[in-house]
Design an enzyme around this catalytic site. Sequence first.
Site, short mmCIF file in Angstrom:
data_model
loop_
_atom_site.label_atom_id
_atom_site.label_comp_id
_atom_site.label_asym_id
_atom_site.label_seq_id
_atom_site.Cartn_x
_atom_site.Cartn_y
_atom_site.Cartn_z
CG ASP A 32 -2.29 0.61 0.92
OD1 ASP A 32 -2.40 1.40 -0.05
OD2 ASP A 32 -3.26 0.31 1.64
CG ASP A 61 -9.35 2.37 -0.86
OD1 ASP A 61 -8.92 1.23 -1.08
OD2 ASP A 61 -8.70 3.24 -0.25
#
Length: 736
Positions: free
Chosen positions: A465, A533
Amino acid sequence: MGANTEIFMQITENFIKIDTPRTSLIFRRYDELLETIFYGAKVADAQNYDILSSHKHKYSHSCIDDIIAANTTFSCYGMGCDRKFSLSLKNFDGGYANNFLFRRAQAAEKPEIPGLPSSYGARETLMLVYYDETYDIELRQYYSVFDDTDVIAVSTCLENKSPHDAFIRSMASCQLDTDGYGYEIFSYTGTWARERYCSRTLLNVGVFEQGTVRGSSSHAVNPFIMLKRPARMGGYYAFNLVYSGNHKECVESTAMHSTRITIGMGDCCLELPLQAGKAFHSPEAVMLFGENRQNISLQMHRFVNRHIIRPQFLKERPVAVNIWEACRFDFDRSKILRFAGRAAEIGAELLVIDDGWFGNRNDEKTSLGDWTDNVSKTGGLETLAEEIRKKGLQFGIWMEPEMISPESDLMRSHPEYVLQNPRRRPILMRNQYVLDLTRKEVQDYIYGCIERLMELCSPDYIKWDYNRVITDAYHSSDLAGDAYSLAYMKALYALFEKILRKYPNLLIESCAAGGGRFDLGMLCYTPQIWTSDMTDAVERVHIQEGTLTGYPQSAMSAHIASEICEKTGRRIRLRDRFALALEGVFGIEYDITRCGAAELSELKEYVSFYKEHRGLLLYGDYFLAESDENGEAAVRTVVSADKEEAVAEIFKRKQIFNCEQNKYRLSGLNDDFVYKIQIYGMETQFTAQGKLLNSYGLELDKYFPKDRSGVYSNEINTLVLLLKRVQGQNSEGNYF
């Protein structure tokens, strides 16, 4: 050269021509310049292409206007051009004017670009050489073609052969000058949780420019762009960049009825030393001509799968269950093992422990950089991984290696690791700072953390990430001539290269607060990327359509998420969430430990369906039959190379009252085949001619399951169709 002996390159005294399987790019020499006179559908070799351009000299019209009317392969100040430049230099004497004259064209080896990834497997490479005699600088352009795609890979190298330093102020990787104006530009823009929405801009006379200064390819603007040529010309151009940092794309159309497209790394804060005796090589760009949007997508997908993603990852990827959305930071060993048990029960193949397994990480304010096992939560990663594998699952784990929390052991011991200008306090974003990856000790620290994790529990998968942008770039004297954004990306790529050299089969999924670093540079190391997301199926229709325009299904991670999306509040049926997750690397991202028997059974069927058709869904030819741009319905089809089978998905987003039923046209099927069509989840079957399916469509509204309970959102309704060729039958019969 391989078994294929076809010549892809023609170099004569006056003309240079390179071919892909279906396109041609032709240059014409005149005086000291080189002109691009054709880029389009493939044409036969000839001795003379004068009919395409008849410029007799460089100064082809009044010097009041742009005195170079020709479509050149690059441009800079000092060559009589008042359009946007692909190259801008500050010379050793403070001057900004350069004059590069064409020297020669020749076949060459495709270059390795120092510190940067690039495509592999090129068939032939053309090198064009220019020289500025005043400042003793050589410019080389490389055009590489491939056996199995129409994409052309392009890069530019500057070599300073003088004893004096110069500075690069901007440098595009690729420039295409072309005739006409009135191009429609397709760009893929957005923000967090709304990435890669298609935006259209009609450009007559003026400049379209996009880019990013965030230090990453970004949520805001993807480097992939596409241009629809004016109707009288027909066809499309597309461009992308094999780079993950700041980038810039520019399209300029002039009143002289010509258009210039440039693409390359961004020039914000760029003053790149071109030292005496040294060379600088730009990131690689790619360009493509296609007859239509569909052709652009097909060729880009093939290029990415065959020449960007590493061969060891061109296989079936595991079905993942990720615990983040269900647990956040609140989990322990027993909860993880309950997830593992349920994951195995439904046929998943990989369990991923997300954020919260390390240091004292119980919220977003602490412990980034402290990549040590929090045994109080995991009970010990080594034995936890063993137990998960005993259930028949692979083991995966989340990391954010490029970041550091102010509240962390790493910050207390090495505050100098933070990226910052020493004269000001760095900006705190998302409760974290960026590590200065350009420092060797930081690179060594991150690699050491990953190596210790691999030794401890040997994860099969890492979700990598990157949750904030770079805001504090500082050009220190330690960067060996690179501007900060470029130096950072080179350091990141070197880190990936080192990891994959030691662990070549480690599957890394890139994530950047969702889809903030979805680009060809990352795909050279991480074969799949977390798309967004945003997991709401309604929003994902847009996001995935935009993404799939330039990137293949195998690169796009897509999961079944919670029934109620926390971001939008919509409640969406499982079957509709499943249909959207089918479009990419399939996974599950919600609390399956709370599912009842019926829901578990449904999930198991969906996982089984995906695994049965995984090869087709990941690597089949993707066709957009109907776009979601009208907000009514989207129809997407994935077809096998031999056209024998296909999976079609219909995402209906609007029910129009009191009108004729919508007819759903498919795409990519063989007109002469007859297909048996099965609506997944129903007994309904019928047969139809491929030509009928491709050109007209079917009335399928009656098959959409109705929900009148008021519990679920009615903003999306989906159908999944399975198509198989009926062997031994052609289109002469009446099968519909």
